[in-house]
Design a protein around this motif. Structure first.
Motif, PDB file in Angstrom:
ATOM      1  N   PHE A  21     -29.678  39.261 -39.991  1.00 59.20           N
ATOM      2  CA  PHE A  21     -28.555  38.869 -39.146  1.00 59.20           C
ATOM      3  C   PHE A  21     -28.988  38.750 -37.688  1.00 59.20           C
ATOM      4  CE2 PHE A  21     -25.055  40.007 -36.323  1.00 59.20           C
ATOM      5  CZ  PHE A  21     -24.068  39.122 -36.723  1.00 59.20           C
ATOM      6  N   ARG A  24     -31.090  35.589 -37.241  1.00 63.29           N
ATOM      7  CA  ARG A  24     -30.295  34.377 -37.372  1.00 63.29           C
ATOM      8  C   ARG A  24     -29.398  34.141 -36.155  1.00 63.29           C
ATOM      9  NH1 ARG A  24     -27.268  32.799 -42.837  1.00 63.29           N
ATOM     10  NH2 ARG A  24     -29.447  32.651 -43.381  1.00 63.29           N
ATOM     11  N   HIS A  25     -28.928  35.221 -35.532  1.00 62.07           N
ATOM     12  CA  HIS A  25     -28.005  35.105 -34.401  1.00 62.07           C
ATOM     13  C   HIS A  25     -28.689  35.343 -33.054  1.00 62.07           C
ATOM     14  CE1 HIS A  25     -24.327  34.536 -36.728  1.00 62.07           C
ATOM     15  NE2 HIS A  25     -24.920  35.289 -37.629  1.00 62.07           N
ATOM     16  N   TYR A  26     -30.010  35.344 -33.035  1.00 61.50           N
ATOM     17  CA  TYR A  26     -30.799  35.452 -31.804  1.00 61.50           C
ATOM     18  C   TYR A  26     -30.428  36.682 -30.977  1.00 61.50           C
ATOM     19  CZ  TYR A  26     -31.769  30.631 -33.071  1.00 61.50           C
ATOM     20  OH  TYR A  26     -32.136  29.499 -33.760  1.00 61.50           O
ATOM     21  N   LEU A  49     -20.429  40.882 -37.474  1.00 62.57           N
ATOM     22  CA  LEU A  49     -19.866  39.893 -36.555  1.00 62.57           C
ATOM     23  C   LEU A  49     -18.955  40.526 -35.511  1.00 62.57           C
ATOM     24  CD1 LEU A  49     -19.136  37.032 -39.094  1.00 62.57           C
ATOM     25  CD2 LEU A  49     -20.780  36.974 -37.217  1.00 62.57           C
ATOM     26  N   ARG A  54     -23.376  39.692 -27.933  1.00 60.67           N
ATOM     27  CA  ARG A  54     -24.266  38.579 -27.616  1.00 60.67           C
ATOM     28  C   ARG A  54     -23.940  38.041 -26.233  1.00 60.67           C
ATOM     29  NH1 ARG A  54     -22.574  37.513 -33.084  1.00 60.67           N
ATOM     30  NH2 ARG A  54     -20.772  36.512 -32.187  1.00 60.67           N
ATOM     31  N   ARG A  57     -23.967  31.533 -24.788  1.00 54.93           N
ATOM     32  CA  ARG A  57     -25.051  30.556 -24.878  1.00 54.93           C
ATOM     33  C   ARG A  57     -25.190  29.715 -23.624  1.00 54.93           C
ATOM     34  NH1 ARG A  57     -25.487  27.783 -30.709  1.00 54.93           N
ATOM     35  NH2 ARG A  57     -27.050  29.252 -31.410  1.00 54.93           N
TER      36      ARG A  57
END
Length: 59
Positions: A21, A24-26, A49, A54, A57
């Motif tokens: 995970f 995949r989600h950096y 999630l 995070r 972006r």
């Protein structure tokens, strides 16, 4: 006499590897370590999630 529930109506939860995970989600290594400490090596997709932090972006 009791009725047995049909297995067709049982919903399953999607379980992910925390390391996969994070890749995949950096996520950063620090965030990956935090999730591993929180959940261990595996967690449901919903837990990951909702608990992953995070950076946006666009920044």
């Amino acid at each position: 006499m009791q009725r047995i529930k049909s297995l067709e109506n049982v919903e399953t939860k999607q379980v992910w590897s925390v390391k996969d995970f994070a890749k995949r989600h950096y996520l950063t290594d620090i965030e990956k370590a935090r999730l591993l400490q929180l959940f261990g090596p595996f967690a449901t997709a919903s837990e990951l999630l909702h608990n992953a932090q995070r950076k946006p972006r666009w920044r």
